[in-house]
Design a protein around this motif. Structure first.
Motif, PDB file in Angstrom:
ATOM      1  N   ILE A  83      30.100  44.974  34.139  1.00 13.54           N
ATOM      2  CA  ILE A  83      29.642  43.799  33.394  1.00 13.54           C
ATOM      3  C   ILE A  83      30.543  42.639  33.809  1.00 13.54           C
ATOM      4  O   ILE A  83      31.772  42.743  33.766  1.00 13.54           O
ATOM      5  N   THR A  84      29.926  41.536  34.192  1.00 14.82           N
ATOM      6  CA  THR A  84      30.660  40.327  34.551  1.00 14.82           C
ATOM      7  C   THR A  84      30.252  39.213  33.606  1.00 14.82           C
ATOM      8  O   THR A  84      29.060  38.974  33.406  1.00 14.82           O
ATOM      9  N   VAL A  85      31.241  38.556  33.012  1.00 21.16           N
ATOM     10  CA  VAL A  85      31.006  37.417  32.127  1.00 21.16           C
ATOM     11  C   VAL A  85      31.752  36.236  32.740  1.00 21.16           C
ATOM     12  O   VAL A  85      32.962  36.312  32.960  1.00 21.16           O
ATOM     13  N   ALA A  86      31.015  35.170  33.044  1.00 25.84           N
ATOM     14  CA  ALA A  86      31.623  34.038  33.752  1.00 25.84           C
ATOM     15  C   ALA A  86      31.247  32.711  33.099  1.00 25.84           C
ATOM     16  O   ALA A  86      30.173  32.569  32.509  1.00 25.84           O
ATOM     17  N   ASP A  87      32.151  31.746  33.242  1.00 24.83           N
ATOM     18  CA  ASP A  87      31.886  30.379  32.806  1.00 24.83           C
ATOM     19  C   ASP A  87      32.375  29.427  33.890  1.00 24.83           C
ATOM     20  O   ASP A  87      33.027  29.838  34.844  1.00 24.83           O
ATOM     21  N   HIS A  88      32.051  28.163  33.734  1.00 23.48           N
ATOM     22  CA  HIS A  88      32.468  27.137  34.685  1.00 23.48           C
ATOM     23  C   HIS A  88      33.341  26.091  33.997  1.00 23.48           C
ATOM     24  O   HIS A  88      33.460  24.963  34.460  1.00 23.48           O
ATOM     25  N   GLY A  89      33.941  26.490  32.898  1.00 23.30           N
ATOM     26  CA  GLY A  89      34.763  25.574  32.112  1.00 23.30           C
ATOM     27  C   GLY A  89      36.225  25.668  32.473  1.00 23.30           C
ATOM     28  O   GLY A  89      36.601  26.130  33.550  1.00 23.30           O
ATOM     29  N   GLN A  90      37.035  25.262  31.531  1.00 25.16           N
ATOM     30  CA  GLN A  90      38.483  25.266  31.703  1.00 25.16           C
ATOM     31  C   GLN A  90      39.080  25.879  30.454  1.00 25.16           C
ATOM     32  O   GLN A  90      38.704  25.528  29.340  1.00 25.16           O
ATOM     33  N   SER A 120      40.650  33.168  37.201  1.00 23.83           N
ATOM     34  CA  SER A 120      40.444  31.798  36.721  1.00 23.83           C
ATOM     35  C   SER A 120      40.620  30.833  37.872  1.00 23.83           C
ATOM     36  O   SER A 120      41.712  30.698  38.413  1.00 23.83           O
ATOM     37  N   TYR A 121      39.553  30.212  38.258  1.00 21.99           N
ATOM     38  CA  TYR A 121      39.567  29.124  39.231  1.00 21.99           C
ATOM     39  C   TYR A 121      38.194  28.475  39.148  1.00 21.99           C
ATOM     40  O   TYR A 121      37.184  29.111  39.366  1.00 21.99           O
ATOM     41  N   GLY A 122      38.149  27.220  38.753  1.00 18.64           N
ATOM     42  CA  GLY A 122      36.864  26.555  38.558  1.00 18.64           C
ATOM     43  C   GLY A 122      36.028  27.240  37.502  1.00 18.64           C
ATOM     44  O   GLY A 122      34.815  27.280  37.582  1.00 18.64           O
ATOM     45  N   GLY A 123      36.670  27.827  36.521  1.00 17.93           N
ATOM     46  CA  GLY A 123      36.039  28.625  35.486  1.00 17.93           C
ATOM     47  C   GLY A 123      36.759  29.950  35.384  1.00 17.93           C
ATOM     48  O   GLY A 123      37.767  30.184  36.057  1.00 17.93           O
ATOM     49  N   THR A 124      36.259  30.816  34.548  1.00 12.59           N
ATOM     50  CA  THR A 124      36.871  32.134  34.375  1.00 12.59           C
ATOM     51  C   THR A 124      35.806  33.196  34.551  1.00 12.59           C
ATOM     52  O   THR A 124      34.686  33.049  34.068  1.00 12.59           O
ATOM     53  N   THR A 125      36.170  34.257  35.263  1.00 12.31           N
ATOM     54  CA  THR A 125      35.282  35.393  35.457  1.00 12.31           C
ATOM     55  C   THR A 125      35.996  36.649  34.977  1.00 12.31           C
ATOM     56  O   THR A 125      37.123  36.910  35.386  1.00 12.31           O
ATOM     57  N   VAL A 126      35.345  37.386  34.089  1.00 12.33           N
ATOM     58  CA  VAL A 126      35.867  38.660  33.601  1.00 12.33           C
ATOM     59  C   VAL A 126      34.957  39.749  34.141  1.00 12.33           C
ATOM     60  O   VAL A 126      33.750  39.745  33.877  1.00 12.33           O
ATOM     61  N   ARG A 127      35.527  40.677  34.930  1.00 14.81           N
ATOM     62  CA  ARG A 127      34.780  41.820  35.464  1.00 14.81           C
ATOM     63  C   ARG A 127      35.299  43.081  34.787  1.00 14.81           C
ATOM     64  O   ARG A 127      36.494  43.377  34.851  1.00 14.81           O
ATOM     65  N   MET A 128      34.386  43.787  34.171  1.00 12.64           N
ATOM     66  CA  MET A 128      34.753  45.000  33.436  1.00 12.64           C
ATOM     67  C   MET A 128      33.937  46.160  33.981  1.00 12.64           C
ATOM     68  O   MET A 128      32.744  46.030  34.202  1.00 12.64           O
TER      69      MET A 128
END
Length: 139
Positions: A83-90, A120-128
């Protein structure tokens, strides 16, 4: 507006607004996808709790007052769910330390999943990732 989402197959892709009201629907879709792919209920529960923590972090920290998108991608291959949860924020920290359990989400994710990676770079991505017993025809 409604849009059809296919729950068939080894991958799932969702794009939702990073607001608390969108999380229950995301959980329902991912639960149905996991069930359709043969994951046991206890594994599904743990994966959904970890997903909720990652999604909640996007809602609380990524965009501030102007919500942006949260991307949830899921894949199952050879009995492993990713499962990957990603954003483009800060990342935005909370100004006050809370005593209501806030701030423990990453630890919860790590305790429920086999592997958690955060970038975290140009947003945050969590890979589980988590092993999930699935019938051999689905793996």
């Amino acid at each position: 507006a409604l849009r059809p989402i296919s729950l068939a197959g080894p991958t799932l892709r969702l794009r939702e607004p990073a607001v608390p009201a969108a999380l229950p629907g995301t959980r329902r879709v991912v639960r149905a996808w996991l069930t359709r792919n043969g994951c046991a209920s206890d594994e599904t529960f743990d994966i959904l709790v970890a997903l909720s923590e990652a999604y909640s972090n996007v809602v609380q920290h990524a965009y501030g007052l102007t919500p942006g998108p949260v991307e949830v991608d899921a894949a199952i291959c050879s009995g492993v769910v990713e499962i990957t949860v990603a954003d483009h924020g800060q990342w935005r920290t909370r100004p006050v330390v809370r005593r209501d359990g806030a701030g423990r989400g990453i630890g919860v994710m790590r305790s429920l999943m086999d592997d958690v990676a955060i970038e975290s770079y140009g947003g945050t991505t969590v890979r589980m990732r988590r092993a999930c017993e699935v019938p051999s025809t689905r793996a």
